[in-house]
Design a protein around this motif. Structure first.
Motif, PDB file in Angstrom:
ATOM      1  N   ARG A 118       0.837  -1.201   0.000  1.00 23.41           N
ATOM      2  CA  ARG A 118       0.000   0.000   0.000  1.00 23.41           C
ATOM      3  C   ARG A 118       0.876   1.258   0.000  1.00 23.41           C
ATOM      4  O   ARG A 118       0.628   2.219  -0.717  1.00 23.41           O
ATOM      5  N   ILE A 132      -6.178  -3.815  -2.345  1.00 18.65           N
ATOM      6  CA  ILE A 132      -6.204  -2.357  -2.519  1.00 18.65           C
ATOM      7  C   ILE A 132      -7.361  -1.954  -3.434  1.00 18.65           C
ATOM      8  O   ILE A 132      -8.130  -1.043  -3.128  1.00 18.65           O
ATOM      9  N   SER A 173      -2.078  -8.263  -2.528  1.00 27.64           N
ATOM     10  CA  SER A 173      -2.099  -6.853  -2.126  1.00 27.64           C
ATOM     11  C   SER A 173      -2.854  -6.014  -3.144  1.00 27.64           C
ATOM     12  O   SER A 173      -3.647  -5.139  -2.794  1.00 27.64           O
TER      13      SER A 173
END
Ligand code: GDP
Ligand code: ZN
Length: 306
Positions: free
Chosen positions: A109, A297, A293
Motif C-alpha cells: 500500500r 487495494i 495486495s
C-alpha cells in the motif's frame, strides 16, 4: 530571498534561507484563496521566495513549483486534502521482521502511494537480529522479491552498526519521511543514525500525543549526515488519497509487461476473461503476495468502509 519551509504551525512558517538563518514568515491570504480543495496551500519542504519586513519577520511572496507532495485526506470533517510535505526525495517504510512481523499488505500500500505521488521509496526490514532460521529464509525471499521488482530494500538491526551505516548512507542528503506501524523501531533507527535528530523527533511525537494542533504542525529535522527527516503527526500512516481503482495497476511495476495486453482495455485484472496479469500470476511470474495486495487495494477503493 529563496528559502525552504522547515516548520509549519498552520499560521506561521519558518523559512530557512541560504545563510542558515531562520525567518518566521506569514503567508498572504491570496495563496489560501486559489486552491480551495486543499486545507493548506504550503507545506514543510516547499521552496519559497520570502520578503524581509521591518520587524524582522518575513512574508512569503512566491511558492516554487514542487517535484511532489505527500497528501492525505483532510481530517476534522474538512473537505478535500491536506498536504503534509512537499519536495520529498525518499519515503522510507520501516517494518520489523518479527515483533511485530513484516506485513506485505502495509508495504505494498505504501509502495502504491509512492508510485502515485512520484516519490522514491525505500523499504527497511528491522530487527533482523531476532531472526531464527525460518525468519532468515523469509527475509531473504522478501528482499529478493522487492529487488526483482526494482525497489530498494535494506535489512536493518539497531544492534548491527554495519546495517545502520548502510541505512545512513542510503538516506543521507535526502529529504525523507519515515513511515511504519508503531513498535517496529523507527525511533530506534533514527537514534542510531543521528541521536540528536532522533531526540528532536521523539519530542514532536510526545507533544503531538497530547492532542492539540496535531493536524498542522510539521517540521524538517536536519540530519548530521546531510538531508532531513520530515516529521508531522499522522505522516507515519499516510494512506491512499485520490487514486482510482483503475489506476492501481500502474502502481505495480511488475504488471507493466502484461497489463496492456488484456482482452479488455478497462481490465481490472481480477476475474475478467483474457486477463494477462492473472495469467502471469497463475504462471508464478507475478508473486502471490503482491497480487493479493493488489486485489485488496482495489477492493478497498471500490468498497470504502471508512
Ligand atoms: P517505533 O514505534 O517504530 O518508533 O519503535 P521504537 O523505536 O520505539 O522500538 C520499539 C521497540 O523495539 C523498542 O523496545 C526497541 O528497543 C525495540 N527495537 C527497535 N529496533 C530493534 C532492533 O533492531 N532489534 C531488536 N531486537 N529490537 C529493536
Ligand atoms: Zn487484466
Amino acid at each position: 530571498m529563496k528559502g525552504r519551509v522547515i516548520q509549519s504551525t498552520g499560521k506561521w512558517y519558518t523559512v530557512q534561507i541560504d545563510s542558515g538563518d531562520e525567518i518566521l514568515s506569514s503567508l498572504p491570504g491570496k495563496f489560501r484563496m486559489n486552491d480551495y480543495d486543499r486545507t493548506n496551500p504550503i507545506a514543510v519542504g516547499d521552496w519559497v521566495e520570502v520578503d524581509l519586513l521591518d520587524d524582522g519577520s518575513g512574508r512569503i511572496s512566491e511558492i516554487h513549483e514542487r517535484t511532489n507532495a505527500v497528501m492525505r485526506e483532510a481530517t476534522h470533517g474538512k473537505r478535500g486534502s491536506q498536504m503534509i510535505a512537499a519536495n520529498v526525495d525518499l519515503a522510507v517504510v520501516v517494518q520489523s521482521l518479527l515483533e511485530p512481523e513484516f506485513k506485505p499488505g502495509f508495504t505494498d500500500r505504501f509502495l502504491v502511494t509512492c508510485e502515485a505521488y512520484g516519490i522514491t521509496p525505500l523499504i527497511i526490514i528491522n530487527k533482523t537480529d531476532l531472526a531464527g532460521k525460518n525468519a532468515k529464509a523469509y527475509l531473504d525471499d522478501t528482499i529478493e522479491l522487492y529487488r526483482s521488482i526494482g525497489y530498494d530494500i535494506l535489512p536493518c538491526s539497531v544492534k548491527n552498526p554495519e546495517l545502520i551505516d548502510a541505512v545512513r548512507e542510503h538516506i543521507s542528503g535526502n529529504t525523507c519521511v519515515f513511515i511504519g506501524p508503531s513498535g517496529v523501531g523507527k525511533s530506534s533507527i533514527l537514534n542510531a543514525i543521528d541521536p540528536e535528530a532522533g531526540q528532536s523527533i521523539g519530542q514532536i511525537s510526545e507533544w503531538s500525543k497530547k492532542g492539540k494542533h496535531t493536524t498542522t504542525y510539521a517540521k524538517l529535522v536536519p540530519l548530521n549526515c546531510g538531508g532531513s527527516i520530515v516529521d508531522t503527526p499522522g505522516i507515519r500512516e499516510f494512506g491512499l488519497f485520490d487514486i482510482e481503482p483503475e489506476e492501481i495497476d500502474q502502481c505495480f511495476p511488475e504488471f507493466e509487461p502484461f497489463r496492456n495486453d488484456c482482452r479488455f482495455n478497462n481490465c481490472l485484472h481480477i476475474d475478467e476473461p483474457g486477463c494477462k496479469v492473472t495469467e502471469a500470476f497463475d504462471n508464478g511470474i507475478i508473486s502471490a503476495t503482491r497480487y493479493r495486495s493488489y486485489i485488496n487495494i482495489v477492493d478497498s477503493l471500490r468498497n470504502p468502509t471508512r
